[in-house]
Design a protein around this motif. Structure first.
Motif: not given
Length: 76
Positions: A11, A15, A74
């Motif tokens: 990550a 994020a 996304v």
């Protein structure tokens, strides 16, 4: 990045900021902590498409630890 089980394997700071979690705290956690079971299933289906070589773009509603909800897009 998430693995086949939906756990974060990597990550980036963006994020972590989107999900509003502490730096370094996502690795090993499940995306399922931040989305509904239906959303989690959709993510798994989209991930399978990508494994087969298809691109995917979809909206995902996340819930931050404080209960705040946000919709993200996304693309992978």
């Amino acid at each position: 990045m998430i693995d086949d089980q939906g756990r974060f394997t990597l990550a980036n700071p963006a994020a972590e900021a989107i999900l509003r979690v502490e730096s370094g705290s996502l690795t090993g956690r499940s995306l399922g902590e931040f989305v509904t079971p239906e959303q989690f299933q959709m993510v798994r289906e989209q991930s399978e498409k990508r494994r087969q070589g298809e691109k995917s773009t979809y909206e995902l509603e996340i819930q931050r630890p404080n209960g705040e909800r946000r919709t993200i897009i996304v693309t992978a």
